[in-house]
Design an enzyme around this catalytic site. Structure first.
Site, PDB file in Angstrom:
ATOM      1  CB  SER A  54     -84.458  54.849 -27.273  1.00 50.68           C
ATOM      2  OG  SER A  54     -84.256  53.773 -28.174  1.00 50.68           O
TER       3      SER A  54
HETATM    4  N1  SAH Z   1     -85.955  52.969 -32.459  1.00 51.67           N
HETATM    5  C1  SAH Z   1     -86.875  52.334 -31.608  1.00 51.67           C
HETATM    6  C2  SAH Z   1     -86.264  51.709 -30.484  1.00 51.67           C
HETATM    7  C3  SAH Z   1     -85.729  50.309 -31.034  1.00 51.67           C
HETATM    8  S1  SAH Z   1     -85.484  48.920 -29.752  1.00 51.67           S
HETATM    9  C4  SAH Z   1     -87.917  53.383 -31.216  1.00 51.67           C
HETATM   10  O1  SAH Z   1     -87.847  54.643 -31.347  1.00 51.67           O
HETATM   11  O2  SAH Z   1     -88.837  52.955 -30.501  1.00 51.67           O
HETATM   12  C5  SAH Z   1     -84.330  47.980 -30.868  1.00 51.67           C
HETATM   13  C6  SAH Z   1     -85.064  47.494 -32.086  1.00 51.67           C
HETATM   14  O3  SAH Z   1     -84.182  46.809 -32.881  1.00 51.67           O
HETATM   15  C7  SAH Z   1     -86.062  46.368 -31.838  1.00 51.67           C
HETATM   16  O4  SAH Z   1     -87.211  46.593 -32.108  1.00 51.67           O
HETATM   17  C8  SAH Z   1     -85.594  45.068 -32.523  1.00 51.67           C
HETATM   18  O5  SAH Z   1     -86.603  44.300 -32.828  1.00 51.67           O
HETATM   19  C9  SAH Z   1     -84.745  45.718 -33.623  1.00 51.67           C
HETATM   20  N2  SAH Z   1     -83.749  44.613 -34.275  1.00 51.67           N
HETATM   21  C10 SAH Z   1     -82.801  44.103 -33.302  1.00 51.67           C
HETATM   22  N3  SAH Z   1     -81.775  43.418 -34.092  1.00 51.67           N
HETATM   23  C11 SAH Z   1     -82.397  43.877 -35.730  1.00 51.67           C
HETATM   24  C12 SAH Z   1     -81.830  43.412 -37.014  1.00 51.67           C
HETATM   25  N4  SAH Z   1     -80.916  42.821 -36.948  1.00 51.67           N
HETATM   26  N5  SAH Z   1     -82.569  44.014 -38.055  1.00 51.67           N
HETATM   27  C13 SAH Z   1     -83.631  44.935 -37.655  1.00 51.67           C
HETATM   28  N6  SAH Z   1     -83.974  45.206 -36.547  1.00 51.67           N
HETATM   29  C14 SAH Z   1     -83.364  44.673 -35.439  1.00 51.67           C
END
Ligand code: SAH
Length: 214
Positions: free
Chosen positions: A61
């Site tokens: 992000s």
């Molecule tokens: N917080 C992260 C950015 C996250 S991007 C950082 O600091 O880098 C969003 C993430 O959510 C992705 O890695 C994706 O794989 C995850 N995601 C999406 N749906 C999900 C689910 N149902 N359960 C767990 N993770 C999920």
């Protein structure tokens, strides 16, 4: 001043000018090196206030959004926090500086394994990362003082609301994945949930089930 020190100063300045004003949050963001969570060919952009691609088609992000979400959680040092969407691990690392315990889950095993390596390298021993479908929360470790979701759902998932303590706060983006979403804060009171809307954001979608490679 070295280039690095100057970049870091500009990074903190950009965070402040975008509304990240909480001292403890800024100190955590100064301390945790975002470059450690980014693949080598993007590391020279680590201190730009922009999202960047990571493995599995996901993104780390934008730092100001990480800061605003962290600030909106109103953390205290004794909190136990759940993050849905480990991604690179950067948000979890920032949280780890501010609370007692962080649980973070991602549906992509590879991302969890890579993030764990970084946590170990940086000595962030109060983070536990699991591969799991976060839309069910983490029932074994519930309830949580705070929950942060870093992928967008259409509505706050029921299991996550259920795993929030009374007095707890959850911050998450809601809305369809291909449009602008709203960042909301849900506060659990004795008699139910209060919702307030913070700002428009754009996140990858919360997808049910596990990542394909696992
Ligand atoms: N917080 C992260 C950015 C996250 S991007 C950082 O600091 O880098 C969003 C993430 O959510 C992705 O890695 C994706 O794989 C995850 N995601 C999406 N749906 C999900 C689910 N149902 N359960 C767990 N993770 C999920």
């Amino acid at each position: 001043m070295s280039d690095d020190a100057e970049r870091k100063m500009q990074f903190l300045y950009a965070l402040r000018s975008r509304g990240v004003t909480d001292k403890a949050v800024l100190t955590a963001m100064e301390k945790i090196d975002r470059a450690a969570f980014i693949r080598h060919y993007f590391t020279d952009r680590a201190y730009d206030d922009m999202p960047l691609p990571i493995a599995c088609g996901q993104t780390i992000s934008q730092p100001s959004v990480v800061g605003l979400m962290t600030q909106a959680l109103q953390l205290s040092p004794r909190d136990k926090v759940l993050e849905i969407g480990t991604g690179s691990g950067y948000q979890a690392a920032i949280l780890s500086q501010l609370v007692r315990r962080v649980y973070t889950v991602d549906r992509h095993r590879r991302l969890v394994l890579e993030a764990r390596e970084v946590f170990e390298r940086l000595g962030l021993v109060n983070i536990t990362a699991f591969t799991a479908d976060g839309s069910h929360g983490l029932p074994d470790q519930a309830p949580f003082d705070r929950i942060v979701v870093t992928a967008a759902a259409e509505d706050p998932p029921g299991p996550l609301l259920a795993q929030l303590k009374i007095g707890g706060i959850m911050v998450l983006p809601v809305g369809q994945s291909d449009t602008v979403q709203r960042l909301i804060r849900v506060t659990r009171g004795e008699d139910g949930f209060d919702y307030d809307e913070l700002r428009p954001v754009r996140f990858v979608p919360l997808v049910e089930g596990m990542g394909k490679e696992t």
